[in-house]
Structures are given as structure tokens and as C-alpha cells.
Motif scaffolding. Structure first.
Motif, PDB file in Angstrom:
ATOM      1  N   MET A   1       0.842  -1.176   0.000  1.00  0.00           N
ATOM      2  CA  MET A   1       0.000   0.000   0.000  1.00  0.00           C
ATOM      3  C   MET A   1       0.886   1.238   0.000  1.00  0.00           C
ATOM      4  SD  MET A   1      -2.700   1.226   2.945  1.00  0.00           S
ATOM      5  CE  MET A   1      -4.128   0.374   2.348  1.00  0.00           C
ATOM      6  N   ASN A  87       2.643   1.549   5.139  1.00  0.00           N
ATOM      7  CA  ASN A  87       1.306   1.070   4.795  1.00  0.00           C
ATOM      8  C   ASN A  87       0.213   1.926   5.424  1.00  0.00           C
ATOM      9  OD1 ASN A  87       2.363  -1.133   3.291  1.00  0.00           O
ATOM     10  ND2 ASN A  87       2.733  -2.205   5.217  1.00  0.00           N
ATOM     11  N   GLY A  89      -1.379   4.365   4.046  1.00  0.00           N
ATOM     12  CA  GLY A  89      -2.409   4.776   3.103  1.00  0.00           C
ATOM     13  C   GLY A  89      -2.399   6.272   2.871  1.00  0.00           C
TER      14      GLY A  89
END
Length: 108
Positions: A1, A87, A89
């Protein structure tokens, strides 16, 4: 991600976005990226920087905007320091401003 970052500046006195405000992002490795809010007070243009985990500082240059819209500016700039995680986001860092106050939080 992947990790991404956006911002939005709102003038709480006028109830409107703060357009054309200079922003400077200092990355965890010392890189400095200059940007500016658009007509809707938003910014997500970080010169194609590839974000990674670490501590960042987003400086909002509020003085010129506040002087031009309110004739007063107690805060010449506002620094928001935050940490991005692996990760993590998308991160959104909004700033709410008035001539004599400001607030920020992690948005969505």
C-alpha cells in the motif's frame, strides 16, 4: 500500500477555502517541497515525491492570506508536524484558520 498526502485550508471566519496559500513540506530526510493551495484551498501536488514512513513538517504561510482577507494576522505561519507510517495509506492534513487562531487534525 502506498502513502499519499493531501491538505485543505479553510478560513473559518469567512467560511471559505483559503486559495493560493504557500505551503512548504519538509520531509523526513530533509527534502523541501514548495506547493500552493488551489482555488478550493486544497493541495496534493508534492512534485511527484514518493512518500515513505517518517516524520514530516508541513508549513502553512498564513500571513499574506490573512492580511489580504482580514487585515490582521497574529500567526505568520503554522507548522504541523506529523508522522507517516508504513502502509499508512492516505493522509489528509487540514488546517482551519482565522486571524487569531488555528486548528488541525488528521482528516480522511
Amino acid at each position: 500500500m502506498s502513502i499519499s498526502l493531501s491538505s485543505h485550508v479553510l478560513d473559518t471566519t469567512l467560511g471559505k477555502p483559503a486559495a493560493n496559500m504557500k505551503l512548504v513540506l519538509t520531509t523526513h530526510n530533509g527534502q523541501v517541497i514548495e506547493a500552493q493551495t488551489d482555488d478550493d484551498g486544497r493541495c496534493n501536488d508534492w512534485a511527484n515525491f514518493s512518500f515513505s514512513a517518517g516524520q514530516y513538517c508541513l508549513r502553512f504561510y498564513t500571513k499574506d492570506y490573512l492580511l489580504s482577507h482580514h487585515k490582521e494576522a497574529f500567526y505568520p505561519f503554522v507548522d504541523v508536524n506529523f508522522e507517516l507510517t508504513e502502509n499508512g495509506g492516505h493522509y489528509h492534513v487540514p488546517l482551519l484558520i482565522s486571524p487569531f487562531g488555528f486548528s488541525s487534525y488528521r482528516g480522511s
